[in-house]
Design a protein around this motif. Structure first.
Motif, PDB file in Angstrom:
ATOM      1  N   PRO A  62       0.812  -1.228   0.000  1.00 21.07           N
ATOM      2  CA  PRO A  62       0.000   0.000   0.000  1.00 21.07           C
ATOM      3  C   PRO A  62       0.842   1.273   0.000  1.00 21.07           C
ATOM      4  CG  PRO A  62      -0.847  -1.567   1.613  1.00 21.07           C
ATOM      5  CD  PRO A  62       0.450  -2.126   1.114  1.00 21.07           C
ATOM      6  N   PHE A  63       1.953   1.257   0.717  1.00 19.69           N
ATOM      7  CA  PHE A  63       2.807   2.442   0.792  1.00 19.69           C
ATOM      8  C   PHE A  63       3.537   2.676  -0.531  1.00 19.69           C
ATOM      9  CE2 PHE A  63       2.235   0.937   5.132  1.00 19.69           C
ATOM     10  CZ  PHE A  63       1.705   2.099   5.708  1.00 19.69           C
ATOM     11  N   VAL A  64       3.926   1.594  -1.195  1.00 15.07           N
ATOM     12  CA  VAL A  64       4.544   1.699  -2.521  1.00 15.07           C
ATOM     13  C   VAL A  64       3.540   2.281  -3.514  1.00 15.07           C
ATOM     14  CG1 VAL A  64       5.473   0.356  -4.456  1.00 15.07           C
ATOM     15  CG2 VAL A  64       6.223  -0.125  -2.117  1.00 15.07           C
ATOM     16  N   GLU A  65       2.296   1.789  -3.473  1.00 16.36           N
ATOM     17  CA  GLU A  65       1.263   2.292  -4.385  1.00 16.36           C
ATOM     18  C   GLU A  65       0.999   3.777  -4.149  1.00 16.36           C
ATOM     19  OE1 GLU A  65      -1.310  -1.799  -5.094  1.00 16.36           O
ATOM     20  OE2 GLU A  65      -1.850  -0.480  -3.428  1.00 16.36           O
ATOM     21  N   VAL A  66       0.917   4.187  -2.897  1.00 19.23           N
ATOM     22  CA  VAL A  66       0.699   5.610  -2.597  1.00 19.23           C
ATOM     23  C   VAL A  66       1.889   6.437  -3.072  1.00 19.23           C
ATOM     24  CG1 VAL A  66       0.490   7.296  -0.718  1.00 19.23           C
ATOM     25  CG2 VAL A  66      -0.934   5.231  -0.711  1.00 19.23           C
ATOM     26  N   ALA A  67       3.097   5.955  -2.847  1.00 18.57           N
ATOM     27  CA  ALA A  67       4.290   6.693  -3.279  1.00 18.57           C
ATOM     28  C   ALA A  67       4.317   6.860  -4.800  1.00 18.57           C
ATOM     29  CB  ALA A  67       5.554   5.979  -2.798  1.00 18.57           C
ATOM     30  N   VAL A  68       4.025   5.789  -5.533  1.00 14.99           N
ATOM     31  CA  VAL A  68       3.995   5.873  -6.996  1.00 14.99           C
ATOM     32  C   VAL A  68       2.889   6.832  -7.437  1.00 14.99           C
ATOM     33  CG1 VAL A  68       3.585   4.575  -9.135  1.00 14.99           C
ATOM     34  CG2 VAL A  68       5.043   3.612  -7.352  1.00 14.99           C
ATOM     35  N   GLY A  69       1.744   6.761  -6.783  1.00 12.66           N
ATOM     36  CA  GLY A  69       0.647   7.674  -7.093  1.00 12.66           C
ATOM     37  C   GLY A  69       1.023   9.128  -6.871  1.00 12.66           C
ATOM     38  N   LEU A  70       1.715   9.412  -5.777  1.00  9.39           N
ATOM     39  CA  LEU A  70       2.135  10.794  -5.496  1.00  9.39           C
ATOM     40  C   LEU A  70       3.162  11.291  -6.511  1.00  9.39           C
ATOM     41  CD1 LEU A  70       2.346  10.699  -1.590  1.00  9.39           C
ATOM     42  CD2 LEU A  70       0.641  11.912  -3.011  1.00  9.39           C
ATOM     43  N   LEU A  71       4.103  10.419  -6.893  1.00  7.96           N
ATOM     44  CA  LEU A  71       5.087  10.800  -7.914  1.00  7.96           C
ATOM     45  C   LEU A  71       4.391  11.117  -9.238  1.00  7.96           C
ATOM     46  CD1 LEU A  71       7.960   8.266  -7.188  1.00  7.96           C
ATOM     47  CD2 LEU A  71       8.067  10.763  -6.937  1.00  7.96           C
ATOM     48  N   LEU A  72       3.435  10.276  -9.621  1.00 10.40           N
ATOM     49  CA  LEU A  72       2.714  10.525 -10.870  1.00 10.40           C
ATOM     50  C   LEU A  72       1.846  11.775 -10.761  1.00 10.40           C
ATOM     51  CD1 LEU A  72       1.773   6.864 -11.788  1.00 10.40           C
ATOM     52  CD2 LEU A  72       3.249   8.394 -13.127  1.00 10.40           C
ATOM     53  N   LEU A  73       1.218  11.978  -9.636  1.00 12.89           N
ATOM     54  CA  LEU A  73       0.394  13.166  -9.443  1.00 12.89           C
ATOM     55  C   LEU A  73       1.218  14.435  -9.612  1.00 12.89           C
ATOM     56  CD1 LEU A  73      -2.424  14.233  -8.642  1.00 12.89           C
ATOM     57  CD2 LEU A  73      -1.646  14.160  -6.258  1.00 12.89           C
ATOM     58  N   ALA A  74       2.412  14.430  -9.052  1.00  9.43           N
ATOM     59  CA  ALA A  74       3.299  15.587  -9.168  1.00  9.43           C
ATOM     60  C   ALA A  74       3.974  15.656 -10.529  1.00  9.43           C
ATOM     61  CB  ALA A  74       4.365  15.540  -8.073  1.00  9.43           C
ATOM     62  N   GLY A  75       4.038  14.535 -11.217  1.00  5.02           N
ATOM     63  CA  GLY A  75       4.761  14.507 -12.484  1.00  5.02           C
ATOM     64  C   GLY A  75       6.260  14.533 -12.251  1.00  5.02           C
ATOM     65  N   LEU A  76       6.693  13.837 -11.222  1.00  8.42           N
ATOM     66  CA  LEU A  76       8.109  13.777 -10.867  1.00  8.42           C
ATOM     67  C   LEU A  76       8.626  12.376 -11.174  1.00  8.42           C
ATOM     68  CD1 LEU A  76      10.570  15.111  -9.565  1.00  8.42           C
ATOM     69  CD2 LEU A  76       9.694  14.381  -7.342  1.00  8.42           C
ATOM     70  N   ALA A  77       9.703  12.310 -11.949  1.00  7.30           N
ATOM     71  CA  ALA A  77      10.256  11.019 -12.387  1.00  7.30           C
ATOM     72  C   ALA A  77       9.165  10.207 -13.086  1.00  7.30           C
ATOM     73  CB  ALA A  77      10.867  10.254 -11.218  1.00  7.30           C
ATOM     74  N   THR A  78       8.466  10.851 -13.997  1.00 10.82           N
ATOM     75  CA  THR A  78       7.296  10.252 -14.632  1.00 10.82           C
ATOM     76  C   THR A  78       7.627   8.958 -15.359  1.00 10.82           C
ATOM     77  OG1 THR A  78       6.285  12.422 -14.857  1.00 10.82           O
ATOM     78  CG2 THR A  78       5.412  10.668 -16.252  1.00 10.82           C
ATOM     79  N   ARG A  79       8.679   8.954 -16.150  1.00 13.82           N
ATOM     80  CA  ARG A  79       9.016   7.737 -16.911  1.00 13.82           C
ATOM     81  C   ARG A  79       9.365   6.592 -15.956  1.00 13.82           C
ATOM     82  NH1 ARG A  79      12.540   8.932 -21.649  1.00 13.82           N
ATOM     83  NH2 ARG A  79      10.618   8.865 -22.840  1.00 13.82           N
ATOM     84  N   VAL A  80      10.127   6.871 -14.916  1.00 13.00           N
ATOM     85  CA  VAL A  80      10.496   5.843 -13.940  1.00 13.00           C
ATOM     86  C   VAL A  80       9.257   5.360 -13.188  1.00 13.00           C
ATOM     87  CG1 VAL A  80      11.820   5.394 -11.830  1.00 13.00           C
ATOM     88  CG2 VAL A  80      12.842   6.712 -13.696  1.00 13.00           C
TER      89      VAL A  80
END
Length: 161
Positions: A62-80
């Protein structure tokens, strides 16, 4: 592969894909963060690893999913983030297909507690796999075309979309 449709979508298509995938991860992870025991139960229900390993993965997921979601939401390290999303989704698709092939009757646990289904309930494996393939397409789009409007990446790389 013909990318002409993807090219026309441009940074606005990237924004839609990024926000859509972010919403999926934030919802999935957020639904499980408050019930880590349910997340562990869901991972263990697939019967592909020892309980101790399922316990660690179920508690971390769950914490990994939230972290990936936050990165995508911000558009930070999008390709990764999209690449990691694709990897997770491929594992989820393989897990669901494996459960289906082995005749297990479980809820995937994708957006909540998961685990064994109650008597009279039927698994929705075909729908779950199709849904995850749709999410995988969004991740693939972002791997190929990570540029999007309103992203931190855009400002860090001075991409003027």
């Amino acid at each position: 592969m013909d990318f002409s449709v993807w090219d026309r979508a441009g940074p606005w298509g990237g924004l839609a894909a990024r926000l859509g995938l972010a919403a999926v991860w934030l919802y999935a992870g957020g639904a499980k963060v408050g019930d880590l025991a349910g997340s562990v139960r869901a991972v263990n229900a697939y019967r592909v690893m020892p309980f101790d390993v399922a316990q660690v993965i179920g508690a971390m997921l769950p914490f990994v999913e939230v972290a990936v979601g936050l990165l995508l939401l911000a558009g930070l390290a999008t390709r990764v983030s999209a690449g990691f999303s694709a990897l997770l989704l491929a594992v989820f698709i393989a897990g669901i297909a494996s459960a289906w092939a082995r005749g297990l009757r479980i809820d995937c646990g994708c957006f909540g507690s998961g685990g064994q289904l109650a008597a009279g309930e039927s698994p929705a494996y075909g729908w779950e796999i199709a849904r995850d393939i749709g999410f995988l397409i969004l991740a693939g789009y972002l791997i190929v075309r990570p540029q999007s409007r309103f992203s931190v990446d855009r400002y860090l790389t001075r991409y003027n979309a």
